[in-house]
Design a protein around this motif. Structure first.
Motif, short mmCIF file in Angstrom:
data_model
loop_
_atom_site.label_atom_id
_atom_site.label_comp_id
_atom_site.label_asym_id
_atom_site.label_seq_id
_atom_site.Cartn_x
_atom_site.Cartn_y
_atom_site.Cartn_z
N GLN A 156 -3.16 50.72 79.50
CA GLN A 156 -2.68 49.55 79.54
C GLN A 156 -3.03 48.79 80.68
OE1 GLN A 156 1.23 48.87 78.19
NE2 GLN A 156 0.89 46.54 77.89
N THR A 197 3.45 52.80 71.97
CA THR A 197 3.11 53.50 73.18
C THR A 197 3.63 54.76 72.84
OG1 THR A 197 3.23 51.41 74.33
CG2 THR A 197 3.16 53.68 75.67
N ASP A 255 -4.43 51.47 74.62
CA ASP A 255 -3.01 50.96 74.74
C ASP A 255 -3.20 49.63 75.36
OD1 ASP A 255 -0.42 50.55 74.96
OD2 ASP A 255 0.21 51.98 76.34
N GLU A 256 -2.91 48.81 74.25
CA GLU A 256 -3.03 47.46 74.71
C GLU A 256 -4.10 46.75 75.71
OE1 GLU A 256 0.38 44.92 74.45
OE2 GLU A 256 1.60 46.49 73.40
MG LIG Z 1 3.70 49.63 74.83
#
Ligand SMILES: [Mg+2]
Ligand SMILES: Nc1ncnc2c1ncn2[C@@H]1O[C@H](COP(=O)(O)OP(=O)(O)O)[C@@H](O)[C@H]1O
Lengths: 260, 390, 344
Positions: free
Chosen positions: C82, C43, C158-159
């Motif tokens: 995320q 991240t 991000d994920e």
């Molecule tokens: Mg992360």
């Protein structure tokens, strides 16, 4: 046994909390001028007296003007303070928060003395501006706190998302932060208005006979002579407070679904 | 987002611009007025400016002091003479006539001690000179001396020789605040408990009652008590009607009235923090304790009550600090012996026009409040360090 | 020349080093995944790319231009958060239209492009809904559409799948790869899920403790891990510590010929993938070991066995499970070809 303790203590405490106001308020409709029961018939004559007597009407007007002015000024001070604070570092945030909320712990009598003296020297004594400014200092911490709370409650990723989508700082504030923190601003405005509308101590020191506010007039009346018109004024003041409480509850409900 | 994260677009400058207005307003309309109270409490006013010759004179040389006093008197406008005389009179009664009489005749007085004694024999008494010497500086501690009853003698020693009326009032203020806090906590606890644990309907009802009370102005609630407790008020009518008493009981303008009204007014400030803490305590904890064999009272005392102490502390602290600075409620419901520090501050401003004393008492009140806030902060910090986040 | 060129970036939080000497070059139109365990700095690297964090040292070049100090709003990179970070006070349409509005596009153009995006992510019927009224998978697609509608030079994710359930995740992985192929935008995805990384990416950068351990295609990563960490993190593996001497690799349990030339003598580790181990049947030249079944995990099509060797070591291998899994305690023989071993 323990249930009995719970019920008895709760009921007694509740009676103490509720009964005084519940008993006194109906006396505003009493037919006679005695402030006790049994009431002698139902009458609106004390309301009529309050609404037709120049002093009460003028004091009400003054209170309204001062409270509206205070709301505007405190909203600007508290709003700028809270938004600015969010952009500073951790230690500065702690120091500034302390400064901005500190008027809440200074006893009003001390603030009253301070303003009475300073405004006397600045030539603001007894003026509308003096009252508004002094009430704004009392109200600013509440506005600051309620706006800060709602700003802190925002997901910081929303601002980052808007930035990644190309929005400038000003655009992000207008399109994302402001609409999402709006309930905090509204709550702050309600707090500011009631703070000013109910304030007695500082107004006692700062107001002149011309700029007398409703609570100051009520205070003077209570020291002078008890009469049903005072109950009428008290009743009207509480009705206004109740209206504000209701608005506040609505705001909270509005705010609820937005924060998961 | 932690502080280490770069705010998009570097926020320092914007923060500065946004904070300028509130900081300026706070500086000019809050910090400066409070600061002026502080300086006012030390300011010697007209005395400090008008007794410059006395200040320069040798304190051991009586004749030189006499000459300096006459020179100072001659340099004053009549209005200034009256102001100085009034301020000296606050220090020692009788000084006004002595000073004004001498000042008016000052042109004809021989500038020696003997000359002054001829004009008025009181100048032969040392106590008048002591007051004059002590008050010839631009800064004075006399307001604080009068407020605390401490006296500084000519040798600079501090002794507890003065009138300690304001110390007694400060003590009374603390006592009333403690009494009100205890009664408030006692009544608040069951209500906060009910909001957090009672059946839904009752909990909701209590919550509404508390919030309504919180939003009703302090003055309105005080008004209700004044009307209830007055000699011909509801409570007395009721007591006579039931035959419990034969004639009205004095319920107001005494300690009883002051404490009842203050308690009622401050209740929500104790209930709200207590109820917020109680709401976070899972109901299953007491059930667990019961299932482990503890009775309801023991479960309450050992499992529930200790966890609510944080709320009790916050509520009690808030009430105590608010009670210390209370003005309108005790002013309307207390008697002469139940007035708190704030009453005397207001009195000095409104009636005696003695800004110095009003300021000194204000500073002492503020100092008490700040010391308490610091103390509460310390306690919370220590307990947070000890018990993790508990 | 690389499209995105990340040059020896260091990032410190106080005295803690979150990234050290990270370098990565990404060709235009690639789909690159940053893969690593939680806390490895993925991240952080993504935030630096997006412009939310500054670097302590190093540079980022976009098409040869240094963008290290550029503000996030000036980078023209799309970002899928995320938690999606959808604006709760705006409808799906307004969320997607937002980047176009701040770019002062005309009404007609905005409507056309937003609708094209809604079609791409198959959300046209939901345009008037608020984000809270959508499912997790739908919200993710709104976030994707919003991050793509302004035709960013680079899309950072991000994920993006971490909040979704397994079945939905695989569907969305297919959709995402499809969208990538259709648009040709450069994608950088972050995940800790190696299957997701393998499934979607052209190239994978494996991160550990703020460093890039290896940056390669999925197949190379799996068959030729550059470090023990990569071998362990990507796929299942059996790792033997031993020594290389005299053209052979020796451990406590066995001695075998080197799988490849050029290994330097000294301490080394050997990686054997479970699927390279034959259970029961050996082929001539195999390394053969005897053991017993310690545990088995039955998954329908096959079973994963832990085989305990006499020395106490446990090896992983797959076996057919058509007639049910072997009972624990059953004696077995395992074998593998030395050439399938990976020496690191
Ligand atoms: Mg992360
Ligand atoms: N703002 C920060 N301040 C201090 N440390 C941080 C900060 N952000 C991340 N870290 C640390 O940097 C390391 C890498 O974090 P991160 O990039 O979020 O990892 P990942 O996304 O791979 O899980 C972690 O150990 C984390 O604790």
């Amino acid at each position: 046994m323990s249930r009995a303790i719970f019920w008895v203590s709760t009921v007694l405490a509740l009676l103490f909390l509720v009964v005084p106001l519940a008993l006194v308020m109906p006396l505003a409709f009493n037919g006679s001028s005695f402030l006790t029961y049994p009431m002698e018939g139902f009458s609106l004559k004390w309301f009529e007296e309050v609404f037709t007597e120049g002093n009460w009407v003028r004091a009400f007007g003054n209170s309204l003007k001062v409270a509206l002015g205070t709301t505007a000024v405190a909203l600007v001070i508290g709003g700028l303070a809270a938004t600015g604070l969010m952009l500073t570092g951790r230690w500065l945030q702690i120091v500034l928060t302390g400064l901005f909320v500190s008027p809440m712990i200074v006893p009003s009598i001390v603030i009253g003395v301070a303003f009475a003296y300073s405004f006397g020297r600045m030539g603001l004594s007894g003026s509308y501006a003096g009252l508004v400014l002094s009430h704004s200092i009392l109200a600013a911490p509440l506005v600051f706190l309620s706006i800060l709370t709602s700003l802190r409650g925002l997901d910081p990723d929303l601002d980052l998302a808007a930035a990644s989508l190309g929005a400038s700082r000003g655009q992000r504030f207008r399109h994302v932060t402001l609409p999402l923190a709006a309930p905090g601003f509204a709550a702050g405005a309600l707090f500011a208005f009631t703070t000013s509308f109910d304030e007695v101590v500082v107004a006692l020191f700062v107001a002149s006979p011309d700029s007398l506010t409703l609570p100051v007039a009520l205070f003077a009346g209570l020291r002078d002579r008890l009469q049903p018109t005072l109950v009428v004024v008290a009743l009207l003041l509480s009705l206004i407070s109740f209206a504000f409480l209701w608005l506040m509850a609505r705001l909270q409900r509005l705010n609820a679904p937005q924060k998961p | 987002m932690s502080a280490a994260t770069r705010k998009p677009g570097g926020g320092r400058l914007v923060a500065l611009i946004l904070l300028t207005v509130p900081l300026a307003v706070y500086a000019f309309l809050y910090l400066m007025p409070i600061g002026s109270v502080l300086s006012l409490s030390l300011d010697n006013g007209a005395l400090g400016e008008s007794l410059s010759h006395i200040r320069a004179a040798d304190p051991a040389d009586r004749d030189a002091q006499a000459a300096a006093l006459i020179a100072d008197m001659q340099a004053m406008e009549p209005g200034r003479q009256a102001e100085v005389a009034r301020e000296l009179n606050q220090e020692m009664s009788g000084f006004r006539t002595l000073f004004l009489k001498t000042a008016r005749a000052s042109d004809g007085i021989e500038p020696t001690l003997a000359g002054l004694v001829v004009a008025d024999p009181r100048w032969g008494e040392e106590k008048y000179w002591q007051v004059i010497r002590q008050n010839a500086a631009p800064i004075t501690w006399r307001h604080y001396q009068r407020a605390t009853g401490l006296v500084v003698d000519d040798d600079g020693r501090i002794t507890a020789g003065g009138d300690d009326i304001y110390l007694q009032i400060m003590g009374r203020t603390l006592v009333i605040a403690v009494q009100v806090t205890l009664v408030t906590l006692l009544i608040s606890y069951p209500l906060a408990y009910a909001v957090a644990n009672a059946p839904r309907r009752l909990a909701a009802f209590v919550l509404v009652a508390v919030l309504l009370s919180f939003w009703t102005s302090i003055l309105v609630r005080t008004t209700a008590w004044v009307i209830l407790l007055q000699t011909a008020g509801l409570v007395n009518t009721f007591l006579i009607w039931t035959g419990l008493v034969d004639e009205p009981v004095q319920l107001i303008f005494n300690r009883f009235g002051a404490i009842v009204a203050m308690t009622h007014v401050l209740l929500p400030f104790a209930i709200i923090p207590m109820m917020n803490v109680m709401r976070t305590i899972p109901k299953s904890q007491v059930d667990a304790s019961r299932s482990l064999g503890a009775g309801p009272v023991e479960s309450f005392l050992r499992v529930y009550f200790p966890q609510t102490l944080r709320g009790v502390g916050v509520g009690g602290g808030t009430v105590f600090i608010l009670a210390l600075g209370f003005y309108i409620t005790p002013a309307l419901t207390g008697g002469p012996k139940d007035q708190m520090l704030s009453f005397y501050i207001a009195d000095f401003v409104k009636r005696a026009l003695n800004w110095g004393m009003a300021s000194a008492l204000s500073v002492l009140l503020l100092a008490m409040v700040l010391a308490l806030v610091a103390l509460f902060g310390l306690v919370r910090w220590l307990s947070a360090r000890q018990g993790g986040r508990a | 020349m690389a499209f995105i060129d990340i040059r020896t970036i260091d990032k410190f939080y106080g005295s803690f080093q979150a990234l050290s000497e990270v370098s990565l070059s990404i060709p235009k139109g690639a789909f690159v995944t940053l893969l690593g365990p939680s806390g490895s700095g993925k991240t952080t690297l993504l935030k630096i790319l997006a412009g939310f964090e500054g670097v302590s040292a190093g540079q980022i070049l976009l098409d040869g231009r240094d963008i290290t100090a550029l503000k996030p709003e000036a980078r023209n990179f799309g970002l899928v958060f995320q938690g999606y970070a959808l604006f709760p006070h705006m409808s799906v349409f307004d969320n997607i239209a937002y980047p176009l509005k701040v770019r002062r596009k005309g009404r007609g153009e905005i409507a056309a492009r937003v609708e094209a995006m809604l079609d791409l992510v198959q959300l046209r019927p939901f345009a008037r809904r608020k984000p809270q009224e959508l499912s997790g998978g739908q919200q993710q697609r709104v976030a994707l559409a919003r991050a793509l509608v302004f035709q960013p030079d680079l899309l950072l994710l991000d994920e993006p799948m971490s909040a979704l359930d397994k079945k939905l995740r695989v569907d969305l992985q297919d959709q995402l790869r499809d969208i990538h192929q259709r648009l040709g935008t450069t994608f950088i995805n972050v995940t800790h899920d190696q299957e997701e990384a393998m499934h979607m990416s052209d190239r994978i950068a494996v991160m550990n403790l703020g460093r890039i351990e290896q940056y390669d295609m999925a197949h190379t990563l799996y068959r030729r891990p550059a470090s023990r960490f990569v071998a362990d993190f990507v796929g299942k593996s059996n790792i033997f510590a031993g020594t290389v001497e005299g053209g052979a690799f020796a451990t406590e349990e066995f001695r075998m010929a080197l799988p490849a030339d050029g290994a330097r003598p000294g301490a080394a580790e050997l990686v054997i993938r479970p699927e390279d181990i034959r259970l029961g049947a050996a082929v001539a030249g195999d390394v053969v070991l005897a053991g017993s079944v310690a545990a088995s995990t039955y998954s329908g099509d096959r079973a994963l066995y832990s085989i305990a060797l006499p020395g106490g070591r446990v090896m992983l291998t797959y076996g057919s499970a058509r007639d049910g899994a072997l009972e624990p305690g059953a004696p077995v023989q395992i074998a593998f070809d030395a050439r399938d071993g990976i020496l690191i």
